[in-house]
Design a protein around this motif. Structure first.
Motif, PDB file in Angstrom:
ATOM      1  N   LEU A 354      -2.057   1.427  -3.364  1.00 58.79           N
ATOM      2  CA  LEU A 354      -2.863   1.311  -4.722  1.00 58.79           C
ATOM      3  C   LEU A 354      -4.207   2.435  -4.444  1.00 58.79           C
ATOM      4  O   LEU A 354      -4.180   2.988  -5.819  1.00 58.79           O
ATOM      5  N   LEU A 355      -4.944   1.802  -3.457  1.00 57.43           N
ATOM      6  CA  LEU A 355      -6.461   2.590  -3.108  1.00 57.43           C
ATOM      7  C   LEU A 355      -5.976   3.570  -3.575  1.00 57.43           C
ATOM      8  O   LEU A 355      -7.640   4.698  -4.232  1.00 57.43           O
ATOM      9  N   PRO A 356      -5.898   4.887  -2.872  1.00 59.95           N
ATOM     10  CA  PRO A 356      -5.496   6.465  -3.610  1.00 59.95           C
ATOM     11  C   PRO A 356      -5.070   6.417  -5.403  1.00 59.95           C
ATOM     12  O   PRO A 356      -5.659   7.764  -5.586  1.00 59.95           O
ATOM     13  N   ARG A 357      -4.115   6.062  -5.640  1.00 58.93           N
ATOM     14  CA  ARG A 357      -4.136   6.228  -7.060  1.00 58.93           C
ATOM     15  C   ARG A 357      -5.740   5.653  -7.924  1.00 58.93           C
ATOM     16  O   ARG A 357      -5.415   5.647  -9.068  1.00 58.93           O
ATOM     17  N   LEU A 358      -6.344   4.606  -7.559  1.00 57.60           N
ATOM     18  CA  LEU A 358      -7.970   4.802  -8.411  1.00 57.60           C
ATOM     19  C   LEU A 358      -8.547   6.122  -8.747  1.00 57.60           C
ATOM     20  O   LEU A 358      -9.409   5.978  -9.747  1.00 57.60           O
ATOM     21  N   ASP A 359      -7.927   7.088  -7.894  1.00 53.65           N
ATOM     22  CA  ASP A 359      -8.573   8.668  -8.518  1.00 53.65           C
ATOM     23  C   ASP A 359      -7.515   9.186  -9.382  1.00 53.65           C
ATOM     24  O   ASP A 359      -7.395  10.817  -9.553  1.00 53.65           O
ATOM     25  N   SER A 360      -6.437   8.395  -9.670  1.00 49.88           N
ATOM     26  CA  SER A 360      -5.821   9.612 -10.387  1.00 49.88           C
ATOM     27  C   SER A 360      -5.999  10.228 -11.962  1.00 49.88           C
ATOM     28  O   SER A 360      -7.370  10.167 -12.081  1.00 49.88           O
ATOM     29  N   SER A 361      -5.332  11.078 -11.935  1.00 47.01           N
ATOM     30  CA  SER A 361      -6.486  11.776 -13.674  1.00 47.01           C
ATOM     31  C   SER A 361      -5.109  11.505 -14.110  1.00 47.01           C
ATOM     32  O   SER A 361      -6.251  11.771 -15.710  1.00 47.01           O
ATOM     33  N   THR A 362      -4.730  10.395 -14.742  1.00 44.89           N
ATOM     34  CA  THR A 362      -4.196   9.620 -15.735  1.00 44.89           C
ATOM     35  C   THR A 362      -4.626   8.836 -16.213  1.00 44.89           C
ATOM     36  O   THR A 362      -5.069   7.455 -15.084  1.00 44.89           O
ATOM     37  N   GLU A 363      -4.719   8.221 -16.945  1.00 39.51           N
ATOM     38  CA  GLU A 363      -5.923   6.764 -17.255  1.00 39.51           C
ATOM     39  C   GLU A 363      -4.694   5.808 -17.031  1.00 39.51           C
ATOM     40  O   GLU A 363      -5.325   4.949 -17.033  1.00 39.51           O
ATOM     41  N   ARG A 364      -3.307   6.033 -17.489  1.00 40.57           N
ATOM     42  CA  ARG A 364      -2.434   4.154 -17.372  1.00 40.57           C
ATOM     43  C   ARG A 364      -2.383   4.651 -16.304  1.00 40.57           C
ATOM     44  O   ARG A 364      -2.334   3.472 -16.100  1.00 40.57           O
ATOM     45  N   ARG A 366      -4.485   4.524 -13.905  1.00 42.39           N
ATOM     46  CA  ARG A 366      -6.008   3.954 -13.475  1.00 42.39           C
ATOM     47  C   ARG A 366      -5.929   2.884 -13.883  1.00 42.39           C
ATOM     48  O   ARG A 366      -6.180   1.904 -13.010  1.00 42.39           O
ATOM     49  N   MET A 367      -5.541   2.748 -15.058  1.00 42.51           N
ATOM     50  CA  MET A 367      -5.550   1.394 -15.212  1.00 42.51           C
ATOM     51  C   MET A 367      -4.888   0.298 -14.645  1.00 42.51           C
ATOM     52  O   MET A 367      -4.696  -1.312 -15.060  1.00 42.51           O
ATOM     53  N   GLY A 368      -3.840   0.961 -14.524  1.00 46.78           N
ATOM     54  CA  GLY A 368      -2.103   0.345 -13.996  1.00 46.78           C
ATOM     55  C   GLY A 368      -2.353  -0.408 -12.446  1.00 46.78           C
ATOM     56  O   GLY A 368      -2.053  -1.581 -12.263  1.00 46.78           O
ATOM     57  N   THR A 369      -2.737   0.277 -11.878  1.00 45.77           N
ATOM     58  CA  THR A 369      -3.540   0.172 -10.444  1.00 45.77           C
ATOM     59  C   THR A 369      -4.607  -1.029  -9.955  1.00 45.77           C
ATOM     60  O   THR A 369      -4.521  -1.964  -9.673  1.00 45.77           O
ATOM     61  N   LEU A 370      -6.198  -0.569 -11.581  1.00 44.11           N
ATOM     62  CA  LEU A 370      -6.666  -1.708 -11.545  1.00 44.11           C
ATOM     63  C   LEU A 370      -6.113  -3.075 -12.269  1.00 44.11           C
ATOM     64  O   LEU A 370      -6.775  -4.080 -11.345  1.00 44.11           O
ATOM     65  N   HIS A 371      -4.735  -3.179 -12.227  1.00 49.14           N
ATOM     66  CA  HIS A 371      -4.803  -4.138 -13.093  1.00 49.14           C
ATOM     67  C   HIS A 371      -3.591  -5.444 -11.892  1.00 49.14           C
ATOM     68  O   HIS A 371      -3.722  -6.060 -11.678  1.00 49.14           O
ATOM     69  N   VAL A 372      -2.944  -4.764 -10.830  1.00 49.70           N
ATOM     70  CA  VAL A 372      -2.326  -4.358 -10.099  1.00 49.70           C
ATOM     71  C   VAL A 372      -3.017  -5.452  -9.288  1.00 49.70           C
ATOM     72  O   VAL A 372      -2.749  -6.357  -8.606  1.00 49.70           O
ATOM     73  N   LEU A 373      -4.442  -4.285  -8.793  1.00 45.20           N
ATOM     74  CA  LEU A 373      -5.469  -4.694  -7.889  1.00 45.20           C
ATOM     75  C   LEU A 373      -5.919  -6.423  -7.923  1.00 45.20           C
ATOM     76  O   LEU A 373      -5.554  -6.928  -7.315  1.00 45.20           O
ATOM     77  N   LEU A 397     -14.863   4.880  -6.804  1.00 44.65           N
ATOM     78  CA  LEU A 397     -14.237   6.011  -8.008  1.00 44.65           C
ATOM     79  C   LEU A 397     -14.226   5.452  -9.413  1.00 44.65           C
ATOM     80  O   LEU A 397     -14.698   6.656  -9.903  1.00 44.65           O
ATOM     81  N   PRO A 398     -13.410   4.456  -9.641  1.00 41.74           N
ATOM     82  CA  PRO A 398     -13.635   3.654 -10.591  1.00 41.74           C
ATOM     83  C   PRO A 398     -15.002   3.661 -11.233  1.00 41.74           C
ATOM     84  O   PRO A 398     -14.954   3.468 -12.699  1.00 41.74           O
ATOM     85  N   LEU A 399     -15.865   3.027 -10.859  1.00 43.12           N
ATOM     86  CA  LEU A 399     -17.217   3.378 -11.364  1.00 43.12           C
ATOM     87  C   LEU A 399     -17.458   4.429 -11.996  1.00 43.12           C
ATOM     88  O   LEU A 399     -18.330   4.542 -13.018  1.00 43.12           O
ATOM     89  N   LEU A 400     -17.380   5.366 -12.022  1.00 41.91           N
ATOM     90  CA  LEU A 400     -17.550   6.724 -12.355  1.00 41.91           C
ATOM     91  C   LEU A 400     -16.582   6.628 -13.418  1.00 41.91           C
ATOM     92  O   LEU A 400     -16.917   8.121 -14.126  1.00 41.91           O
ATOM     93  N   ASP A 401     -15.830   6.536 -13.619  1.00 47.35           N
ATOM     94  CA  ASP A 401     -14.536   6.496 -14.694  1.00 47.35           C
ATOM     95  C   ASP A 401     -15.353   6.457 -16.083  1.00 47.35           C
ATOM     96  O   ASP A 401     -15.850   5.466 -16.535  1.00 47.35           O
ATOM     97  N   THR A 402     -15.240   6.735 -17.051  1.00 48.09           N
ATOM     98  CA  THR A 402     -15.838   7.214 -18.221  1.00 48.09           C
ATOM     99  C   THR A 402     -14.708   7.209 -18.839  1.00 48.09           C
ATOM    100  O   THR A 402     -15.836   6.586 -20.507  1.00 48.09           O
ATOM    101  N   ASN A 403     -13.761   6.474 -19.204  1.00 45.08           N
ATOM    102  CA  ASN A 403     -12.823   5.392 -20.146  1.00 45.08           C
ATOM    103  C   ASN A 403     -12.981   4.909 -20.685  1.00 45.08           C
ATOM    104  O   ASN A 403     -13.225   3.887 -19.447  1.00 45.08           O
ATOM    105  N   SER A 404     -13.225   4.626 -21.717  1.00 40.80           N
ATOM    106  CA  SER A 404     -13.366   3.059 -22.210  1.00 40.80           C
ATOM    107  C   SER A 404     -12.939   2.147 -21.783  1.00 40.80           C
ATOM    108  O   SER A 404     -13.173   1.035 -21.222  1.00 40.80           O
ATOM    109  N   LYS A 405     -11.035   2.737 -21.934  1.00 38.09           N
ATOM    110  CA  LYS A 405      -9.936   0.651 -21.174  1.00 38.09           C
ATOM    111  C   LYS A 405     -10.069   1.170 -19.398  1.00 38.09           C
ATOM    112  O   LYS A 405     -10.455  -0.335 -19.072  1.00 38.09           O
TER     113      LYS A 405
END
Length: 1656
Positions: A354-364, A366-373, A397-405
């Protein structure tokens, strides 16, 4: 007998099952079920036999019968014997397997019957099913499905059979070739497995506890091989889903070694289905079951599959969720269930994935990973405990994400982490800071109905309790979720207290966290209060070694500054002040007691207001008072200096919020004022001047206020710093400019000058007055003008910048006001006064004269106002130029359109007030009549302006000046007010101005002028003259624009003026008023003529020679003008003429052509001026109107053979003339004198002109006049008579009569033949109510009309007299007897309408004189019975009236009188119950109710028979399509109840049949029939036979109600009474109803058939 009867019922219902209407089919099915409830075996047998005998019955109908059988079996399974059960089983089996092809509804219904029977007779069902399950042959689809459903519905009964079933079915798996067969086999294996697992899970309750899981391992293993290796590869999606649904529960029954062996193939095979199916819920559910099975057997091969499993599941969780798709939502839940299993099985592998996918390039992703975590943290807390540092590190890494979702998902993860102790670990502070950052986001707008994230909030494991006054934001916005989370973590997670305190304080002062201040302060308050409770008296903030915490000065400054905008950010003012109060000991030890008193008061003030009601200025002043109290309480110069230093430091932080920055400037000034260190004060003032952002004009006021407040205590130091700055290089335009201005342009330098001028103004305004006078010219004004103008090559150049002008004007205002308010102002010689006035006037003239763009002219006029009283005095020409210039600049400004530029309204009002103050100050310098005259002369052009807004302003200013002059009047000697007449002549005509405000101001001016005259005559200032004071009363009436009111008021004003005007002023006043006749405002011109006439009447003896000349001129204008005074003169002349030759004048005017022109109408109205003349005119007109016949019979034009009526001219002209004369108010005495004759004549005139036409010549004239819009009055004979009657009543003081008739539409009804009677009745009612004393003479005039040759007049007079009896006034006036005799005489009239109206009148006695009914009872009843038997009326309207009348009278006549006619009436009205006419049904049923009411407690048996006979019609007509009939039935039934002498039945009637309440007919009918059959079971046959009559009713609802009644009667009667009913007849009738065209009727018939089983 019973068997055949049930069979007959069943046959009828089963035959009706083929009805085309689905609702009827459902009702028939329900009836069969009802039959089955009573006789289950008979009903089942009938259904079985019907299906067996009707082989060709279509399958949809067979399905309905099978559904009924299923219901009966389910409800009575315990009552069935084996034979019946076997018959049903055989039938259902046959129906299910009869067609080889699938007919889903039919075969499913049959299968359901088998499943229902199988709950009790599992062995018999299994015997039948196993007979259909033969080895080597594929069974029917629904045989397999039935076995599958049986294994779930009766697991304990089925599992013992499963071994043999599986042994038979397993060989079939290889032979099944069709996908449909394979699907049902998979369905069976799935349900067999689920039933077995249920059996094994409840072995303690199972019939055979020896059953073991191993017994099913081998069959399931064999089945697995085929399903997985062969069928799962099918191209048919449904089959693949069926296979995967079966594999899930099957995996729990497979041998562990087999499962371990197959997992490397099974898991990839299942995962492959994710790519092949859109709806993956079943795949995920099955996968979860397989994973649970694998973990339960301790599989070692699962590790190898983990990566692919995690990848596939992660892809599923990344699918966005549509809130409207339950399948997708279910899939998400099942996928999370899989992750829970894996998290508990291998947390390391899960996190590594899971954790490496927090830096994924796709919003979905990253969202799914956080949801599972988040889910893993909550559902596998024990396994994740040791992984906390690893997870915290990965969350950077997710703390730097600018996507509101993604932000929202991160916040939810942080919430979960806080509850499980993650934030207590090193690195947790970064997550807290992130949470605060999200709280500081601006509010977001959400899309309707869609979550911002697009993800389900499947887990809110902890209660999401919102904080106090939670923000009104969209529920799913990032900020809203963050605010909720911060408050939740702060208040409910005890372990977070040490993490958040005092760490959250670090976010209070940085500007980037401003948006988060409210939730921050609330959280900090909660944390601080918890610490105070734990350690009372201790400091909350420990600064030892903690350099990142803000200082007490920084906290205090920040919270105070943001409190100036208390409602921003969801009420951060209250939150900030609350936190300040909690931290009082840490801010300063001495503040606790003071703040404990002051801060709650501030918070209470905020609670009392809102953002709309709060005064910002007042609130900021309260905060500054709070600051001054704080500084006084501390009284420590070092602390004060530190606080001021911190305030100056924070000033740049508020560059984006000018309002808060300006407030902080004022706080700086207040703090510096409290400082005792002059060096500190100078240093800070210099720094403020050097660092101020002069290019931002919004900050100028704040900087100036700061210097002004500081100057209260440090005037010299403040002026020194300002002067030093003025002399600096900032004002030089060379390149060597002061270092801080090196990059500033010339424009910015100009703005700096403006700010400095404002600083000087505020210093002058706030500094001590005794110190300002000495510095005003030498220091303050000199430096201000130095800033305003610049010398270029020795020539002074003034700026054209409006902002700089405004700064100068504002500053000059403040300086002048300070000088004027000084105690030494009278001794002060202001050398620069003329120069300042010239400068201000230059500014005023430069402003546009048509609009207000800035407050420059207002401020400039205020400055002039303050300058005028100062010495030296201004020259006369300067004053005149000042007045002219200011008036020219202000008066012509155009008013803003309503609703536009509302912000301009205060500026306009302030500007007008400034102009008023200036003119008042100028008048004060010359308080003489001549000085007043000069000011009015300046205003005179504006008073007479053609533009209304200019007149309003001029009159308002004049009123203020006159009031000021009056209030400050000092008369040393009795001198004349020589220009009084001239001034009153100027103002008084404006009392009728088109603008209401102008009118009122004009009255105020006249009022002030008359008191000025009294003052000059020697009266004391407090003297009040009654006549002059009446002007104030008249002033209130000028608000409305009614011309009559205006001119009457002007006349009254003229009378007052005439009383108080000195004789020598009369000529000048008249001359001025004569000039006013040519005023462009016509209202003012007319007012002048009114005032001239009044003055001539009151004081004309002074101008005798002028009166004839004036009257002659006005009279000659009649033909060419419509001026009011001309018309009055002409009317007066005609009145004199008529006083000498009345009859000749009337005859002449009647000879005028019809319709009368306007001049003729004026002349007619002139005859009403003198009452003595008017009476003679009215009598003559009545004679003319009655002398000739009202109409002549004539043949209609050309081909028509129908006779017509044409009006005669003389009565028509007399009617029109009467209307004109009586329309004048002065005719009232004459009208009152002739009231009865006029009323009776006009009413009869109305009646005899109904349908009468105009002569053809007049018709053509009226058409031409209408086309040219010239017709002033309706010439139609009837309409003109009605209009004249209205006018006559109004003039006769009967306004209430006219209004009452108008409200009921009576006047319009009078004009029509159809509504004439109603109109007459309304008129009579109104006369009785409002004109009772006039009725005796009116009745006398009408009673004689019973012998009129005109039938319509007899009808009208009878209708009027009949309605009078509806009022008690007839009895009060002792007219009852004569009126009854007159009506009785009319009962034999040849006209049916007259006879009908006579009955109506006699019945009206019940409401008008109820106490007289007993005395005349026999006469009244005889008349009514005669009306019931009236045979000369083919439409029976007389009978209808008789029924309505009897209903009124029955309760009031003597019981003995009533008893003799009771039965006759009941029998006579019974046929009307079912009349096709609604009125007859309603009236007869209502009368029947009244008959019952009259018999309460004394009901004879013979009448009781009538009551019983009427029950069925009354009950059924409750469903009458007409609401009035249904309401009558309710009333009648309520009245019948007591006569039936059964209390519970009467109570039921009273409960259900309340007036105005809805009726649940079925419930009521059920209750009624229950009581009837309990008390009157012998009436069953009679009631049923009566209801049979209504089976053929023409009304659908009644036709449907009839079988309902029958059914409920049968339902509640005891079976032994069945012999009363002819069942054959009833069944035949119901059978016919089953063919009724109305579906509702057929439904009720079927329902009743279901109830007839009771007679079986």
């Amino acid at each position: 007998m019973t068997r055949s009867y049930v069979q007959k019922l069943s046959t009828i219902l089963l035959d009706a099952i083929t009805d085309k209407d689905p609702l009827v089919q459902e009702q028939v099915c329900s009836a069969l079920c009802a039959l089955g409830e009573s006789q289950p075996e008979e009903a089942l047998r009938a259904c079985e036999e019907h299906l067996r005998l009707h082989e060709k019955l279509a399958h949809p109908y067979r399905t309905m019968i099978l559904r009924a059988m299923e219901t009966v079996v389910s409800n009575h399974i315990s009552e069935l014997d084996k034979d019946m059960a076997r018959a049903v089983i055989l039938l259902a089996s046959s129906e299910m397997t009869k067609a080889k092809d699938l007919v889903w509804d039919w075969q499913q219904a049959a299968s359901n019957v088998l499943v229902a029977v199988g709950k009790q007779f599992i062995s018999t069902v299994m015997e039948e099913m196993l007979s259909k399950l033969q080895p080597g042959a594929l069974p029917h689809y629904f045989v397999v499905r039935t076995l599958a459903n049986l294994s779930v519905s009766n697991a304990f009964g089925m599992v013992p059979f499963l071994t043999s079933i599986l042994n038979t079915m397993l060989p079939m798996l290889g032979t099944a070739k069709h996908d449909t067969t394979r699907e049902v086999l998979c369905y069976a294996l799935q349900h067999f497995s689920e039933g077995t697992l249920e059996y094994l899970a409840n072995l303690d309750q199972a019939p055979d506890p020896t059953v073991r899981k191993d017994a099913f391992a081998s069959p399931m293993s064999s089945a697995y091989d085929i399903l997985f290796q062969q069928w799962l590869q099918s191209r048919e999606a449904k089959l693949r889903l069926a296979v995967v649904q079966a594999l899930g529960p099957m995996s729990n029954l497979m041998p562990s070694e087999k499962l371990e062996e197959q997992l490397p193939k099974l898991l990839p095979g299942v995962l492959t289905l994710y790519k092949r199916h859109a709806e993956t819920c079943h795949v995920s559910k099955s996968l979860g079951q397989i994973l649970e099975a694998a973990v339960s057997v301790g599989s070692r091969t699962l590790d190898v599959q983990l990566d692919s499993l995690l990848a596939a599941l992660h892809a599923q969780i990344c699918v966005p969720v549509e809130s409207t798709s339950p399948l997708v939502m279910s899939n998400q839940k099942e996928v999370l269930r899989c992750f829970t299993v894996l998290a508990r099985y291998s947390p390391d592998r899960l996190l590594a994935f899971l954790l490496p996918r927090l830096d994924s390039s796709t919003e979905r992703s990253r969202m799914g990973t956080l949801h599972v975590l988040r889910h893993a943290i909550n559902s596998a807390a024990a396994q994740m405990e040791v992984k906390k540092p690893f997870i915290l590190s990965a969350m950077r890494l997710p703390l730097l994400d600018t996507n509101s979702k993604v932000k929202r998902a991160v916040v939810q993860v942080i919430s979960a982490m806080a509850h499980h102790g993650y934030l207590e670990q090193p690195g947790g502070e970064a997550l807290v800071e992130y949470l605060v950052q999200q709280c500081a986001l601006p509010p977001e707008v959400e899309k309707d109905g869609v979550s911002e994230t697009g993800w389900p909030d499947l887990q809110r494991e902890q209660p999401q309790t919102a904080g106090p006054s939670s923000e009104e934001l969209p529920a799913d916005s990032v900020r809203a979720v963050s605010v909720r989370t911060l408050y939740l973590v702060s208040t409910t997670v005890d372990r977070m207290s040490d993490v958040l305190w005092p760490y959250l304080l670090e976010f209070v002062t940085p500007v980037r966290f401003t948006g988060a201040l409210t939730p921050l302060c609330r959280s900090l308050m909660h944390l601080a209060q918890k610490r105070q409770e734990a350690a009372p008296g201790a400091l909350l903030i420990q600064y030892d070694g903690n350099v990142t915490l803000p200082s007490p000065y920084a906290i205090a400054t920040r919270l105070l500054a943001v409190s100036s905008s208390p409602y921003h950010g969801d009420g951060r003012g209250a939150a900030s002040l609350g936190l300040l109060n909690v931290l009082h000991r840490d801010i300063h030890p001495l503040l606790g007691q003071r703040w404990a008193t002051t801060i709650p008061l501030l918070l209470e003030y905020l609670d009392e207001h809102s953002a709309d009601t709060l005064s910002q200025k007042e609130w900021e002043e309260k905060l500054l008072v709070f600051l001054r109290d704080t500084l006084a309480a501390v009284s420590d110069n070092t602390w004060v200096c530190q606080l001021s230093l911190e305030m100056c430091k924070q000033l740049p932080c508020y560059n984006g919020t000018p309002q808060e920055k300006n407030f902080l400037y004022r706080c700086v000034g207040t703090t510096l004022g409290a400082a005792s260190s002059k060096d500190v004060v100078k240093k800070h003032l210099r720094e403020l001047l050097e660092t101020a952002r002069y290019q931002e004009e919004a900050e100028h006021e704040g900087l100036a206020c700061c210097f002004g407040i500081c100057a209260i205590s440090h005037l010299d130091d403040t002026l020194t710093q300002l002067e030093d700055f003025v002399r600096s290089d900032v004002f030089r335009k060379s390149t060597g400019i002061f270092n801080i201005f090196k990059d500033r342009s010339e424009v910015e330098a100009e703005k700096a000058k403006g700010a400095l001028m404002l600083c000087y103004g505020h210093v002058a305004a706030r500094a001590p007055r005794e110190l300002v006078l000495a510095r005003a010219e030498s220091d303050i004004l000199r430096n201000m003008f130095q800033c305003f103008s610049t010398k270029v090559l020795g020539v002074k150049v003034e700026t054209k910048d409006p902002a700089l002008k405004l700064c100068l004007v504002q500053s000059v205002c403040m300086v002048c006001q300070a000088i004027r308010s000084s105690a030494q102002a009278s001794c002060f010689h202001f050398a620069q006064k003329a120069e300042l006035v010239a400068q201000m006037m230059e500014f005023i003239r430069a402003e546009p004269s048509d609009c207000l763009r800035s407050p420059i002219r207002k401020k400039a006029m205020l400055a002039c106002t303050y300058l005028v009283p100062l010495e030296p005095a201004l020259e006369e020409q300067v004053r005149a130029d000042m007045v002219h210039g200011c008036l020219q600049s202000v008066m012509a400004v155009l008013p803003e359109p309503e609703g536009d530029d509302d912000h301009q309204e205060p500026l306009y009002l302030d500007t007008m007030q400034a102009l008023e103050d200036l003119l008042t100050s100028l008048l004060q310098r010359d308080m003489t009549p001549q000085g007043l005259q000069v000011m009015v002369e300046h205003l005179s052009p504006w008073i007479k302006s053609p533009r209304g807004h200019e007149r309003v302003r001029a009159l308002a200013l004049s009123s203020c000046l006159l009031q000021h002059f009056l209030e400050h009047l000092h008369v040393s000697a009795l001198v004349p007010f020589h220009n009084l007449g001239l001034l009153i002549g100027l103002f008084s005509p404006r009392c009728a101005d088109l603008w209401p405000a102008t009118r009122q101001e004009a009255v105020s001016c006249v009022h002030s002028l008359l008191y000025l005259q009294l003052g000059y005559e020697g009266f004391a200032r407090d003297y009040r003259d009654d006549a002059v004071e009446r002007l104030l009363v008249l002033k209130g009436g000028l608000v409305h624009s009614d011309p009559a009111t205006l001119f009457h008021t002007c006349h009254s004003i003229a009378q007052i003026i005439a009383k108080r005007l000195p004789p020598n002023q009369l000529i000048s006043l008249l001359l001025t008023l004569f000039e006013g006749l040519g005023d462009s405002d016509k209202n003012c011109s007319r007012a002048a003529s009114v005032m001239i006439n009044c003055l001539l009447k009151e004081r004309g003896h002074l101008l005798q020679e002028k009166v004839p000349e004036i009257v002659s001129v006005l009279r000659s204008k009649l033909q060419e003008t419509w001026e009011e005074h001309v018309r009055q003169a002409t009317q007066y002349s005609v009145s004199l003429l008529a006083s000498q030759h009345c009859e000749a004048v009337v005859s002449s005017l009647l000879g005028s052509p019809l319709p009368f022109d306007s001049q003729t109408c004026i002349l007619w109205r002139a005859l009403a001026v003198e009452p003595s003349i008017t009476a003679q005119v009215l009598e003559l007109l009545l004679q003319k109107m009655s002398r000739d016949v009202p109409f002549k019979e004539s043949r209609a034009f050309l081909l028509s053979s129908c006779p017509g009526r044409v009006a005669t001219l003389l009565p028509l002209a007399a009617t029109c003339a009467l209307s004109e004369v009586t329309s004048v108010a002065a005719s009232a005495p004459a009208v009152l004198e002739l009231y009865p004759q006029l009323f009776a004549a006009l009413l009869l005139r109305v009646s005899c002109t109904l349908g009468v036409q105009l002569p053809r010549t007049l018709q053509a004239k009226e058409r031409r006049a209408t086309g040219l819009a010239l017709a002033s009055r309706n010439l139609d004979p009837c309409s003109s008579a009605v209009d004249t009657l209205q006018v006559m009543l109004l003039r006769g003081g009967s306004e209430d009569v006219v209004q009452c008739v108008e409200l009921g539409g009576g006047w319009e009804s009078l004009r029509t033949s159809t509504g004439h009677e109603e109109g007459v009745a309304r008129l009579a009612s109104a006369m009785a109510k409002f004109a009772g004393p006039r009725l005796p003479l009116v009745m006398k005039a009408l009673l004689c009309t019973h012998s009129s040759v005109y039938e319509v007049q007899r009808v009208t007079s009878t209708a009027f007299l009949a309605e009078l009896l509806n009022s008690s006034v007839v009895k009060d006036l002792m007219l009852l007897e004569s009126l009854l005799d007159n009506l009785a005489a009319r009962q034999k009239d040849t006209c049916a309408s007259v006879r009908r109206l006579v009955l109506r009148g006699l019945a009206n006695i019940a409401s008008g004189s109820p106490d007289k009914v007993r005395a005349h009872g026999p006469q009244l009843l005889t008349s009514m019975i005669s009306g019931l038997d009236d045979g000369d009326d083919p439409q029976s309207l007389v009978a209808l009236e008789a029924m309505l009348g009897l209903a009124k009278l029955l309760g009031l006549v003597e019981p003995w009188d009533l008893r003799s006619v009771l039965l006759h009436v009941a029998v006579r009205i019974r046929p009307f119950f079912d009349s096709e006419k609604m009125d007859f049904r309603s009236a007869s049923i209502c009368l029947f109710g009244h008959l019952n009411k009259a018999c309460h407690g004394n009901c004879e048996d013979i009448f009781l028979e009538q009551v019983i006979g009427g029950l069925v019609p009354l009950l059924l007509h409750l469903q009458d399509p007409q609401a009035s009939v249904a309401g009558a039935c309710k009333f009648a039934l309520r009245m019948c109840g007591p006569n039936l002498e059964r209390e519970d039945l009467a109570e039921a009637f009273q409960k259900h049949l309340q007036e105005g309440r809805g009726l649940h007919f079925g419930e009521f009918l059920n209750t009624t029939c229950k009581h009837l059959m309990r008390h009157f079971p012998d009436l069953l046959g009679r009631l049923v036979s009566t209801s049979l009559f209504y089976f053929k009713s023409s009304w659908e609802d009644v036709r449907a109600a009839a079988p309902m009644l029958t059914g409920f009667l049968v339902l509640h009667v005891e079976p032994e009474h069945r012999q009363q009913v002819d069942l054959e007849q009833l069944l035949a009738a119901l059978q016919l109803l089953l063919k009724d065209p109305a579906p509702a009727v057929r439904m009720k018939a079927a329902e009743t058939l279901g109830r007839l089983v009771k007679f079986a």
